[in-house]
Structures are given as structure tokens and as C-alpha cells.
Write a protein that holds these residues in place. Structure first.
Motif, PDB file in Angstrom:
ATOM      1  N   SER A   1    -100.515  38.846 -69.114  1.00  0.00           N
ATOM      2  CA  SER A   1    -101.325  38.596 -67.922  1.00  0.00           C
ATOM      3  C   SER A   1    -101.501  37.116 -67.602  1.00  0.00           C
ATOM      4  CB  SER A   1    -102.703  39.234 -68.099  1.00  0.00           C
ATOM      5  OG  SER A   1    -103.361  38.657 -69.221  1.00  0.00           O
ATOM      6  N   ASN A   2    -100.789  36.248 -68.316  1.00  0.00           N
ATOM      7  CA  ASN A   2    -101.002  34.818 -68.065  1.00  0.00           C
ATOM      8  C   ASN A   2     -99.668  34.062 -67.966  1.00  0.00           C
ATOM      9  OD1 ASN A   2    -100.127  34.274 -70.761  1.00  0.00           O
ATOM     10  ND2 ASN A   2    -102.208  34.632 -71.506  1.00  0.00           N
ATOM     11  N   PHE A   3     -99.768  32.800 -67.624  1.00  0.00           N
ATOM     12  CA  PHE A   3     -98.605  31.938 -67.450  1.00  0.00           C
ATOM     13  C   PHE A   3     -97.717  31.935 -68.691  1.00  0.00           C
ATOM     14  CE2 PHE A   3     -96.328  27.940 -67.578  1.00  0.00           C
ATOM     15  CZ  PHE A   3     -95.937  27.727 -66.270  1.00  0.00           C
ATOM     16  N   ASP A   4     -98.334  31.765 -69.852  1.00  0.00           N
ATOM     17  CA  ASP A   4     -97.560  31.690 -71.100  1.00  0.00           C
ATOM     18  C   ASP A   4     -96.770  32.965 -71.368  1.00  0.00           C
ATOM     19  OD1 ASP A   4     -98.356  29.089 -71.593  1.00  0.00           O
ATOM     20  OD2 ASP A   4     -99.997  29.683 -72.918  1.00  0.00           O
ATOM     21  N   SER A   5     -97.361  34.120 -71.072  1.00  0.00           N
ATOM     22  CA  SER A   5     -96.628  35.374 -71.323  1.00  0.00           C
ATOM     23  C   SER A   5     -95.425  35.479 -70.395  1.00  0.00           C
ATOM     24  CB  SER A   5     -97.542  36.590 -71.206  1.00  0.00           C
ATOM     25  OG  SER A   5     -98.080  36.705 -69.912  1.00  0.00           O
ATOM     26  N   GLY A   6     -95.567  35.020 -69.159  1.00  0.00           N
ATOM     27  CA  GLY A   6     -94.422  35.005 -68.251  1.00  0.00           C
ATOM     28  C   GLY A   6     -93.348  34.049 -68.730  1.00  0.00           C
ATOM     29  N   HIS A   7     -93.766  32.863 -69.159  1.00  0.00           N
ATOM     30  CA  HIS A   7     -92.814  31.870 -69.660  1.00  0.00           C
ATOM     31  C   HIS A   7     -92.107  32.388 -70.913  1.00  0.00           C
ATOM     32  CE1 HIS A   7     -91.314  28.062 -71.295  1.00  0.00           C
ATOM     33  NE2 HIS A   7     -91.355  27.644 -70.045  1.00  0.00           N
ATOM     34  N   ASP A   8     -92.866  33.013 -71.797  1.00  0.00           N
ATOM     35  CA  ASP A   8     -92.295  33.522 -73.056  1.00  0.00           C
ATOM     36  C   ASP A   8     -91.325  34.683 -72.841  1.00  0.00           C
ATOM     37  OD1 ASP A   8     -93.832  31.637 -74.338  1.00  0.00           O
ATOM     38  OD2 ASP A   8     -95.355  33.075 -75.026  1.00  0.00           O
ATOM     39  N   SER A   9     -91.377  35.320 -71.692  1.00  0.00           N
ATOM     40  CA  SER A   9     -90.498  36.467 -71.435  1.00  0.00           C
ATOM     41  C   SER A   9     -89.159  36.060 -70.816  1.00  0.00           C
ATOM     42  CB  SER A   9     -91.201  37.469 -70.519  1.00  0.00           C
ATOM     43  OG  SER A   9     -91.375  36.914 -69.230  1.00  0.00           O
ATOM     44  N   THR A  10     -88.941  34.784 -70.621  1.00  0.00           N
ATOM     45  CA  THR A  10     -87.739  34.308 -69.932  1.00  0.00           C
ATOM     46  C   THR A  10     -86.455  34.855 -70.542  1.00  0.00           C
ATOM     47  OG1 THR A  10     -88.891  32.279 -69.294  1.00  0.00           O
ATOM     48  CG2 THR A  10     -86.488  32.248 -69.195  1.00  0.00           C
ATOM     49  N   GLU A  11     -86.275  34.718 -71.836  1.00  0.00           N
ATOM     50  CA  GLU A  11     -85.031  35.174 -72.478  1.00  0.00           C
ATOM     51  C   GLU A  11     -84.858  36.685 -72.349  1.00  0.00           C
ATOM     52  OE1 GLU A  11     -82.586  33.234 -73.575  1.00  0.00           O
ATOM     53  OE2 GLU A  11     -83.812  31.529 -72.934  1.00  0.00           O
ATOM     54  N   LEU A  12     -85.942  37.427 -72.476  1.00  0.00           N
ATOM     55  CA  LEU A  12     -85.895  38.880 -72.332  1.00  0.00           C
ATOM     56  C   LEU A  12     -85.457  39.273 -70.926  1.00  0.00           C
ATOM     57  CD1 LEU A  12     -86.503  41.642 -73.650  1.00  0.00           C
ATOM     58  CD2 LEU A  12     -88.853  41.364 -72.877  1.00  0.00           C
ATOM     59  N   VAL A  13     -85.987  38.591 -69.940  1.00  0.00           N
ATOM     60  CA  VAL A  13     -85.623  38.875 -68.551  1.00  0.00           C
ATOM     61  C   VAL A  13     -84.150  38.566 -68.317  1.00  0.00           C
ATOM     62  CG1 VAL A  13     -85.973  38.118 -66.160  1.00  0.00           C
ATOM     63  CG2 VAL A  13     -87.947  38.615 -67.628  1.00  0.00           C
ATOM     64  N   ILE A  14     -83.689  37.440 -68.796  1.00  0.00           N
ATOM     65  CA  ILE A  14     -82.274  37.085 -68.624  1.00  0.00           C
ATOM     66  C   ILE A  14     -81.380  38.122 -69.309  1.00  0.00           C
ATOM     67  CG2 ILE A  14     -80.493  35.403 -69.254  1.00  0.00           C
ATOM     68  CD1 ILE A  14     -82.687  33.226 -68.873  1.00  0.00           C
ATOM     69  N   ALA A  15     -81.751  38.515 -70.511  1.00  0.00           N
ATOM     70  CA  ALA A  15     -80.934  39.457 -71.282  1.00  0.00           C
ATOM     71  C   ALA A  15     -80.890  40.849 -70.661  1.00  0.00           C
ATOM     72  CB  ALA A  15     -81.454  39.546 -72.711  1.00  0.00           C
ATOM     73  N   CYS A  16     -81.909  41.236 -69.909  1.00  0.00           N
ATOM     74  CA  CYS A  16     -81.938  42.606 -69.369  1.00  0.00           C
ATOM     75  C   CYS A  16     -80.958  42.795 -68.220  1.00  0.00           C
ATOM     76  CB  CYS A  16     -83.363  42.991 -68.965  1.00  0.00           C
ATOM     77  SG  CYS A  16     -83.880  42.434 -67.333  1.00  0.00           S
ATOM     78  N   GLY A  17     -80.507  41.725 -67.607  1.00  0.00           N
ATOM     79  CA  GLY A  17     -79.499  41.827 -66.556  1.00  0.00           C
ATOM     80  C   GLY A  17     -80.017  42.210 -65.188  1.00  0.00           C
ATOM     81  N   ALA A  18     -81.312  42.295 -65.024  1.00  0.00           N
ATOM     82  CA  ALA A  18     -81.878  42.624 -63.716  1.00  0.00           C
ATOM     83  C   ALA A  18     -81.658  41.474 -62.741  1.00  0.00           C
ATOM     84  CB  ALA A  18     -83.360  42.930 -63.849  1.00  0.00           C
ATOM     85  N   THR A  19     -81.501  41.819 -61.474  1.00  0.00           N
ATOM     86  CA  THR A  19     -81.345  40.790 -60.447  1.00  0.00           C
ATOM     87  C   THR A  19     -82.620  40.607 -59.636  1.00  0.00           C
ATOM     88  OG1 THR A  19     -80.469  42.364 -58.837  1.00  0.00           O
ATOM     89  CG2 THR A  19     -78.870  41.215 -60.259  1.00  0.00           C
ATOM     90  N   GLY A  20     -83.548  41.545 -59.756  1.00  0.00           N
ATOM     91  CA  GLY A  20     -84.842  41.455 -59.087  1.00  0.00           C
ATOM     92  C   GLY A  20     -85.943  41.714 -60.097  1.00  0.00           C
ATOM     93  N   ILE A  21     -86.952  40.846 -60.128  1.00  0.00           N
ATOM     94  CA  ILE A  21     -88.016  40.954 -61.126  1.00  0.00           C
ATOM     95  C   ILE A  21     -89.359  41.116 -60.431  1.00  0.00           C
ATOM     96  CG2 ILE A  21     -89.110  39.874 -63.127  1.00  0.00           C
ATOM     97  CD1 ILE A  21     -86.084  40.355 -63.455  1.00  0.00           C
ATOM     98  N   LEU A  22     -90.140  42.050 -60.928  1.00  0.00           N
ATOM     99  CA  LEU A  22     -91.526  42.231 -60.504  1.00  0.00           C
ATOM    100  C   LEU A  22     -92.400  41.816 -61.675  1.00  0.00           C
ATOM    101  CD1 LEU A  22     -90.820  45.783 -59.187  1.00  0.00           C
ATOM    102  CD2 LEU A  22     -91.461  43.878 -57.718  1.00  0.00           C
ATOM    103  N   ALA A  23     -93.502  41.174 -61.380  1.00  0.00           N
ATOM    104  CA  ALA A  23     -94.393  40.726 -62.448  1.00  0.00           C
ATOM    105  C   ALA A  23     -95.788  41.321 -62.239  1.00  0.00           C
ATOM    106  CB  ALA A  23     -94.477  39.202 -62.465  1.00  0.00           C
TER     107      ALA A  23
END
Length: 86
Positions: free
Chosen positions: A50-72
Motif C-alpha cells: 500500500s505504499n511507495f516502497d512496496s511498489g518500488h520493491d515489486s519492480t523486478e516481479l512486474v518485469i518478470a511477469c511479462g505484462a504490458t499493462g499494470i494496475l496498482a
């Protein structure tokens, strides 16, 4: 999610919020309806927060999932992700 599909995205991901959050449960319920109405669209649920750090920390996971559109879960998570992607 509909907006991302209208832009041509077929692989989406949602950075979920805290499990105990009523807002997160509502978002997940809405995404379940979206899934039922859009069977050709891939939607992955990713652990977030729910915060900035959790979004920042998820960067590698998001890249690895291969999605082209992200909802937060919220704007803070989205800003953290954008910072990490930058």
C-alpha cells in the motif's frame, strides 16, 4: 483494466494491496468481473502493498511477469513502481 484493453494490452497484472484491506477486496471483486467479461485477456495477480516502497520493491516481479499493462492498488504503489522502472 478496460482502458488498458482499449489501448491494445492483452497481458495485465494487478499489484494487490494488503489482504485485510476492504478496498483491496473490492478491487479484486471488480477484477473478477472484468475477467469473466474478457476471457481473452490474461490477468495476473501479484503481491503488492500500500505504499511507495512496496511498489518500488515489486519492480523486478512486474518485469518478470511479462505484462504490458499494470494496475496498482493505489497511487503510492503506482508511483513506487514507476520509480523502480525508471
Amino acid at each position: 483494466a478496460q482502458h488498458l484493453v482499449a489501448l491494445g494490452h492483452k497481458r495485465l497484472a494487478f499489484l494487490a494491496g494488503p489482504e485485510h484491506s476492504a478496498s483491496n477486496r473490492q478491487r479484486l471483486a471488480g477484477l473478477e468481473v472484468f475477467r469473466e467479461q474478457n476471457p481473452g485477456i490474461e490477468l495476473q495477480l501479484l503481491p503488492g502493498g500500500s505504499n511507495f516502497d512496496s511498489g518500488h520493491d515489486s519492480t523486478e516481479l512486474v518485469i518478470a511477469c511479462g505484462a504490458t499493462g499494470i494496475l496498482a492498488f493505489n497511487d503510492l504503489v503506482a508511483m513506487g513502481l514507476l520509480s523502480g522502472l525508471h
